[in-house]
Scaffold this motif. Structure first.
Motif, mmCIF file in Angstrom:
data_model
loop_
_atom_site.group_PDB
_atom_site.id
_atom_site.type_symbol
_atom_site.label_atom_id
_atom_site.label_comp_id
_atom_site.label_asym_id
_atom_site.label_seq_id
_atom_site.Cartn_x
_atom_site.Cartn_y
_atom_site.Cartn_z
ATOM 1 N N LEU A 158 0.807 -1.223 0.000
ATOM 2 C CA LEU A 158 0.000 0.000 0.000
ATOM 3 C C LEU A 158 0.835 1.266 0.000
ATOM 4 N N LEU A 159 2.107 1.155 0.391
ATOM 5 C CA LEU A 159 2.965 2.336 0.424
ATOM 6 C C LEU A 159 3.829 2.473 -0.823
ATOM 7 N N ASP A 160 3.713 1.556 -1.763
ATOM 8 C CA ASP A 160 4.539 1.621 -2.975
ATOM 9 C C ASP A 160 4.289 2.934 -3.713
ATOM 10 N N ALA A 175 14.157 0.898 3.659
ATOM 11 C CA ALA A 175 14.425 1.282 2.274
ATOM 12 C C ALA A 175 14.956 0.110 1.465
ATOM 13 N N ALA A 176 15.802 -0.707 2.085
ATOM 14 C CA ALA A 176 16.361 -1.863 1.368
ATOM 15 C C ALA A 176 15.307 -2.941 1.144
ATOM 16 N N ALA A 177 14.434 -3.124 2.121
ATOM 17 C CA ALA A 177 13.416 -4.175 2.010
ATOM 18 C C ALA A 177 12.272 -3.779 1.076
ATOM 19 N N HIS A 178 12.031 -2.469 0.964
ATOM 20 C CA HIS A 178 10.899 -1.996 0.158
ATOM 21 C C HIS A 178 11.367 -0.847 -0.730
ATOM 22 N N PRO A 179 12.100 -1.154 -1.791
ATOM 23 C CA PRO A 179 12.681 -0.104 -2.643
ATOM 24 C C PRO A 179 11.654 0.765 -3.347
ATOM 25 N N ASP A 180 10.404 0.312 -3.430
ATOM 26 C CA ASP A 180 9.374 1.127 -4.079
ATOM 27 C C ASP A 180 8.782 2.175 -3.151
ATOM 28 N N VAL A 181 9.206 2.159 -1.884
ATOM 29 C CA VAL A 181 8.755 3.161 -0.922
ATOM 30 C C VAL A 181 9.836 4.217 -0.763
ATOM 31 N N GLU A 182 9.457 5.485 -0.832
ATOM 32 C CA GLU A 182 10.416 6.579 -0.631
ATOM 33 C C GLU A 182 10.535 6.836 0.869
ATOM 34 N N VAL A 183 11.618 6.371 1.456
ATOM 35 C CA VAL A 183 11.788 6.439 2.910
ATOM 36 C C VAL A 183 12.456 7.755 3.297
ATOM 37 N N ASP A 184 11.811 8.501 4.170
ATOM 38 C CA ASP A 184 12.354 9.764 4.683
ATOM 39 C C ASP A 184 12.610 9.600 6.178
ATOM 40 N N PRO A 185 13.870 9.510 6.611
ATOM 41 C CA PRO A 185 14.158 9.265 8.020
ATOM 42 C C PRO A 185 14.192 10.526 8.870
ATOM 43 N N ASP A 186 13.950 11.703 8.268
ATOM 44 C CA ASP A 186 14.187 12.960 8.964
ATOM 45 C C ASP A 186 12.936 13.636 9.509
ATOM 46 N N VAL A 187 11.766 13.047 9.298
ATOM 47 C CA VAL A 187 10.537 13.707 9.733
ATOM 48 C C VAL A 187 9.862 12.916 10.839
ATOM 49 N N LEU A 188 8.985 13.587 11.566
ATOM 50 C CA LEU A 188 8.248 12.916 12.639
ATOM 51 C C LEU A 188 7.143 12.029 12.080
ATOM 52 N N TYR A 189 6.508 12.487 11.024
ATOM 53 C CA TYR A 189 5.472 11.672 10.389
ATOM 54 C C TYR A 189 5.240 12.176 8.980
ATOM 55 N N VAL A 190 4.601 11.328 8.187
ATOM 56 C CA VAL A 190 4.277 11.651 6.800
ATOM 57 C C VAL A 190 2.797 11.370 6.582
ATOM 58 N N ASP A 191 2.109 12.330 5.994
ATOM 59 C CA ASP A 191 0.684 12.192 5.714
ATOM 60 C C ASP A 191 0.484 12.171 4.209
ATOM 61 N N ASN A 192 0.109 11.015 3.673
ATOM 62 C CA ASN A 192 -0.181 10.887 2.250
ATOM 63 C C ASN A 192 -1.679 10.940 1.964
ATOM 64 N N GLN A 250 -4.627 9.037 2.693
ATOM 65 C CA GLN A 250 -5.212 7.812 3.250
ATOM 66 C C GLN A 250 -4.203 7.041 4.093
ATOM 67 N N PHE A 251 -2.922 7.159 3.750
ATOM 68 C CA PHE A 251 -1.890 6.390 4.446
ATOM 69 C C PHE A 251 -0.926 7.336 5.154
ATOM 70 N N LEU A 252 -0.684 7.061 6.441
ATOM 71 C CA LEU A 252 0.182 7.891 7.252
ATOM 72 C C LEU A 252 1.187 7.008 7.968
ATOM 73 N N THR A 253 2.390 7.517 8.163
ATOM 74 C CA THR A 253 3.422 6.771 8.881
ATOM 75 C C THR A 253 4.124 7.714 9.850
ATOM 76 N N SER A 254 4.628 7.161 10.947
ATOM 77 C CA SER A 254 5.328 8.002 11.916
ATOM 78 C C SER A 254 6.662 7.384 12.284
ATOM 79 N N ALA A 255 7.522 8.223 12.851
ATOM 80 C CA ALA A 255 8.806 7.757 13.352
ATOM 81 C C ALA A 255 8.581 7.067 14.703
ATOM 82 N N GLY A 256 9.658 6.870 15.450
ATOM 83 C CA GLY A 256 9.569 6.050 16.650
ATOM 84 C C GLY A 256 8.996 6.750 17.865
#
Length: 323
Positions: free
Chosen positions: A114-116, A131-148, A150-156
């Protein structure tokens, strides 16, 4: 009522699991009603949570009609995703359900596909692995969260709180989100101005950074007409140095940061006052209502009038018509 389903996978991290449960369960609307109904869901009746065994009251069927699904992190981020869980998440996505991950929960969410093609984040220590496991996902390690959308992801860890508060603000506006933040003893926005209707290209400014006093001054002077030269003069540096420092510490330019801060203050005024759009525009430093409307819509995706209709008080229609 908005239903939030929290998915407990095997080896779920208890902190990541409890964060959305506590934040959403404590959220109250202005009339005192709860804003959310919480479900804890799992594939099996019992789930290993490391220090304890969890008995979830809902199975995967609890995801079907949920408005939001949260995928907390697990201690075994790279573990294969059970087919039943994968199918349940895909089915939820196909029905339009909002799906968000906390910390390493990005791994199982990414495993669904779903994140491709989308931007995502996770705990900084796991970003390279993701990033290595899912090369079709653009991984940004510098933000607290990303809102796309419908799909949202957060850091730790605590970034899960930031993400939950962001979703509350999307759902019910900043007044409700601010109350939830106070109950969590958490700022609604981290220092450095991470926008809540976010343009996620800018990392937050670390607390204690050299720019922190300047950002505080800018927030206190949003109503003034500030040119780049004015900001540089207050900072005691050349405009060239100011731009470079801003890019290094916020990922933005001074004027871009200022525009976002003004829009955030305008959101608050639209939600909590009966001031006309023209007055709000002046209060947050825009030279004309037209320029304000244009900037507001480009930042939030809606006009000031539409935003107030969704999140503000019922107010008499201001003179004139809005596009």
């Amino acid at each position: 009522m908005h239903t939030v389903a929290v998915l407990a996978l095997d080896q779920v991290i208890p902190f990541d699991l409890s964060t959305p449960i506590e934040v959403f369960a404590r959220t109250r609307l202005p009339d005192g009603r709860p804003g959310y109904q919480i479900r804890v869901c799992a594939e099996h009746p019992e789930t290993d949570a490391g220090a304890f065994t969890l008995r979830a009251p809902w199975g995967l069927e609890g995801l079907r009609d949920a408005d939001t699904v949260i995928v907390p992190g697990t201690a075994t981020a790279g573990a294969p995703l059970p087919p039943a869980v994968r199918d349940a998440l895909r089915a939820a996505a196909a029905s339009g359900t909002r799906i968000a991950s906390i910390c390493s929960g990005t791994f199982p969410l990414a495993a669904t596909g779903l994140l491709d093609g989308l931007r995502a984040t996770t705990h900084w220590a796991a970003a390279d692995v993701l990033a290595a496991a899912h090369p079709d996902v653009e991984v940004d390690p510098d933000v607290l969260y990303v809102d796309n959308g419908q799909f949202l992801t957060s850091a730790g860890a605590a970034a899960g709180l930031d993400l939950c508060l962001h979703m509350i603000r999307r759902d019910y506006g900043s007044a409700v989100a601010a109350h939830a933040a106070r109950l969590s003893v958490m700022p609604l926005e981290r220092e450095g101005g991470q926008a809540q209707f976010i343009v996620h290209d800018c990392p937050p400014t670390p607390r204690g950074s050299a720019l922190e006093p300047l950002l505080a001054w800018l927030r206190d002077n949003l109503s003034r007409e500030l040119a780049l030269a004015d900001i540089a003069d207050h900072a005691g540096m050349s405009t060239r140095t100011l731009i470079r420092r801003f890019r290094e510490q916020t990922g933005s330019t001074p004027l871009q940061w200022l525009h976002r801060a003004r829009v955030r203050q305008a959101q608050h005024l639209l939600e909590t006052t009966e001031h006309s759009v023209e007055r709000v525009a002046a209060q947050v430093g825009f030279g004309s209502p037209t320029a304000f409307r244009d900037r507001f819509k480009r930042t939030t995706g809606v006009s000031p009038h539409a935003y107030r209709r969704s999140f503000g008080r019922a107010v008499p229609r201001a003179r004139g018509r809005e596009a």
